[in-house]
Design an enzyme around this catalytic site. Structure first.
Site, PDB file in Angstrom:
ATOM      1  CE  LYS A 172      46.125  29.627  40.201  1.00 51.60           C
ATOM      2  NZ  LYS A 172      45.981  27.275  41.051  1.00 51.60           N
TER       3      LYS A 172
ATOM      4  N   GLY B 180      48.454  23.162  54.427  1.00 46.97           N
ATOM      5  CA  GLY B 180      48.692  23.941  53.295  1.00 46.97           C
ATOM      6  C   GLY B 180      47.497  24.464  51.946  1.00 46.97           C
TER       7      GLY B 180
HETATM    8  P1  NAD Z   1      38.684  15.925  43.139  1.00 46.56           P
HETATM    9  O1  NAD Z   1      37.066  16.297  42.219  1.00 46.56           O
HETATM   10  O2  NAD Z   1      39.946  15.120  41.954  1.00 46.56           O
HETATM   11  O3  NAD Z   1      38.675  14.781  44.170  1.00 46.56           O
HETATM   12  C1  NAD Z   1      37.765  15.375  45.419  1.00 46.56           C
HETATM   13  C2  NAD Z   1      38.841  13.937  46.594  1.00 46.56           C
HETATM   14  O4  NAD Z   1      37.908  14.093  47.527  1.00 46.56           O
HETATM   15  C3  NAD Z   1      38.669  12.462  46.079  1.00 46.56           C
HETATM   16  O5  NAD Z   1      39.359  11.604  46.888  1.00 46.56           O
HETATM   17  C4  NAD Z   1      37.369  12.335  46.693  1.00 46.56           C
HETATM   18  O6  NAD Z   1      36.597  10.851  47.295  1.00 46.56           O
HETATM   19  C5  NAD Z   1      36.816  13.199  47.959  1.00 46.56           C
HETATM   20  N1  NAD Z   1      35.833  13.743  48.435  1.00 46.56           N
HETATM   21  C6  NAD Z   1      34.799  14.305  47.913  1.00 46.56           C
HETATM   22  N2  NAD Z   1      33.706  14.669  49.219  1.00 46.56           N
HETATM   23  C7  NAD Z   1      34.613  13.705  49.940  1.00 46.56           C
HETATM   24  C8  NAD Z   1      33.461  14.056  51.150  1.00 46.56           C
HETATM   25  N3  NAD Z   1      32.626  14.235  51.785  1.00 46.56           N
HETATM   26  N4  NAD Z   1      34.289  13.556  52.246  1.00 46.56           N
HETATM   27  C9  NAD Z   1      35.172  12.957  52.289  1.00 46.56           C
HETATM   28  N5  NAD Z   1      36.591  12.899  51.123  1.00 46.56           N
HETATM   29  C10 NAD Z   1      35.690  13.142  49.545  1.00 46.56           C
HETATM   30  O7  NAD Z   1      39.783  17.045  43.266  1.00 46.56           O
HETATM   31  P2  NAD Z   1      40.615  16.934  43.709  1.00 46.56           P
HETATM   32  O8  NAD Z   1      41.843  17.845  42.514  1.00 46.56           O
HETATM   33  O9  NAD Z   1      41.932  15.828  43.626  1.00 46.56           O
HETATM   34  O10 NAD Z   1      41.313  18.074  45.206  1.00 46.56           O
HETATM   35  C11 NAD Z   1      41.661  17.351  46.100  1.00 46.56           C
HETATM   36  C12 NAD Z   1      40.903  18.738  46.681  1.00 46.56           C
HETATM   37  O11 NAD Z   1      42.398  19.877  47.108  1.00 46.56           O
HETATM   38  C13 NAD Z   1      40.421  19.652  46.666  1.00 46.56           C
HETATM   39  O12 NAD Z   1      39.213  20.149  48.331  1.00 46.56           O
HETATM   40  C14 NAD Z   1      40.994  21.337  46.108  1.00 46.56           C
HETATM   41  O13 NAD Z   1      40.250  22.151  46.407  1.00 46.56           O
HETATM   42  C15 NAD Z   1      41.733  21.070  47.145  1.00 46.56           C
HETATM   43  N6  NAD Z   1      43.237  21.851  46.343  1.00 46.56           N
HETATM   44  C16 NAD Z   1      44.203  22.581  47.161  1.00 46.56           C
HETATM   45  C17 NAD Z   1      44.893  22.955  46.911  1.00 46.56           C
HETATM   46  C18 NAD Z   1      45.902  23.635  48.079  1.00 46.56           C
HETATM   47  O14 NAD Z   1      47.037  24.544  47.354  1.00 46.56           O
HETATM   48  N7  NAD Z   1      45.944  23.379  48.854  1.00 46.56           N
HETATM   49  C19 NAD Z   1      45.085  23.021  45.548  1.00 46.56           C
HETATM   50  C20 NAD Z   1      43.798  22.233  44.317  1.00 46.56           C
HETATM   51  C21 NAD Z   1      43.426  21.793  45.103  1.00 46.56           C
END
Ligand code: NAD
Length: 330
Positions: free
Chosen positions: A76, A301
């Site tokens: 990916k 995860g």
């Molecule tokens: P998004 O930008 O749509 O949402 C971000 C979220 O984080 C929102 O709920 C926002 O309010 C919150 N946020 C931002 N800064 C913050 C802070 N300082 N303190 C508390 N909350 C905060 O992003 P998304 O696409 O929903 O992704 C969320 C997270 O998941 C990201 O960190 C992304 O990298 C991670 N992610 C992980 C995986 C995995 O496989 N583990 C996969 C995809 C995304």
């Protein structure tokens, strides 16, 4: 891939087609199977590349791997382009490229944006299915961004939840998640972080936070918590002391201790890698999952390339079978 499909050339599966063909139960099975294969060492993730490219503030990289059980080979590629939103595009962009493991020939190009959300939601759902108490009633959502609605939908299918409680830093994002809860027939309440921990039997954290949002002493005995947001060095969602209180599971140990939620507890010598169990071992029955009603279970995860390849491969097969793929010769 059948010979007739092979003869058509390289298949292209668009984002729209992925949304049409890839359901939550197919994603759940694909992710559960690949976690199991990883624990048996029949599927491997290769080292992840992630670089700031010095253009458009973009972070670009690729995640690749090979699943010998499912015969899925590929990568990916994509990343994060913060300026995209102004152009009406999502900031996260990715494409999955699948190769024929027998010949190395390009097999399929698959849109990766929708599938990333689906496979991430499937990952926390697999953890709930295997680790949460059967009688869990309240689901706590920490985070209400793009991923959160996918997370909620997949989690809601794992237990007979009666209520959703939510905390999000950005209040304006909460109504979108509340609307999904309503659609699922689940009462929804916006609460403080401490109240959320006091009520929830299962918690999903899916934020971009760089500091602990949940304190260890707030978490009730018997809680299952899926930490899904921390996928980069420096990010953090829960108090590192919680990892000592909880029994810790992960998708991949190497990522958990370096870029996952466990990175902080390991760096602070609160736990060691030996304290973390790959969830695939629980799926395979070679490790114990939850052992009591009071135990706190934590799933780290981190998100692995093999999850992307697993769902992309299923999406490609479904699209090809349903006549929804297009083809080109190379
Ligand atoms: P998004 O930008 O749509 O949402 C971000 C979220 O984080 C929102 O709920 C926002 O309010 C919150 N946020 C931002 N800064 C913050 C802070 N300082 N303190 C508390 N909350 C905060 O992003 P998304 O696409 O929903 O992704 C969320 C997270 O998941 C990201 O960190 C992304 O990298 C991670 N992610 C992980 C995986 C995995 O496989 N583990 C996969 C995809 C995304």
């Amino acid at each position: 891939m059948s010979n007739s499909t092979q003869n058509k050339g390289v298949s292209v599966i668009t984002e729209e087609v992925c949304q049409q063909v890839m359901g939550r139960s197919d994603a759940f099975s694909a992710v559960e199977n690949v976690f199991a294969a990883m624990a048996k060492n029949t599927a491997y993730n290769f080292p992840v590349i992630r670089e700031a490219i010095g253009h458009a503030d973009a972070l670009y990289g690729f995640k690749s791997g090979f699943d010998r059980d499912a015969m899925v080979l590929g990568l990916k590629s994509g990343g994060y382009w913060p300026g995209n939103i102004e152009q009406g595009l999502t900031n996260h962009q990715s494409t999955v490229i699948l190769f024929d493991p027998d010949t190395g020939k390009l097999r399929s190009l698959v849109g990766g944006n929708y599938l990333t959300a689906v496979r991430t939601a499937a990952s926390s759902a697999v953890s709930i299915a295997h680790l949460a108490r059967k009688n869990a009633k309240v689901l706590g959502m920490v985070g209400a961004g793009h991923q959160s609605t996918f997370q909620l939908r997949a989690a809601a299918e794992q237990r007979d939840f009666e209520k959703v409680v939510c905390w999000n830093l950005h209040q304006e994002q909460i109504p979108k998640l509340a609307a999904v809860a309503q659609e699922l027939g689940l009462p929804f309440e916006s609460v403080t972080r401490e109240e959320l921990c006091g009520q929830a039997d299962v918690i999903i954290t899916i934020t971009s936070a760089f500091e602990a949002l949940l304190q260890a002493q707030w978490i009730k005995p018997g809680t299952h918590i899926a930490c899904m947001g921390t996928d980069t060095k420096g990010k953090q969602e829960v108090d590192s002391q919680l990892l000592a209180k909880a029994t810790v599971f992960t998708d991949e140990l190497a990522q958990s201790i370096t870029i996952g939620e466990a990175q902080h507890a390991v760096a602070q010598n609160i736990i060691t890698a030996a304290d973390i169990t790959p969830i695939g071992e629980v799926i395979n029955g070679s490790a114990l999952g939850r052992s009591s009603q009071e135990q706190i279970t934590l799933f780290d995860g981190t998100g692995v390339g093999l999850q992307d390849l697993a769902v992309a491969s299923v999406a490609a097969q479904l699209a090809e079978t349903k006549g929804l793929a297009t083809y080109f010769a190379l």
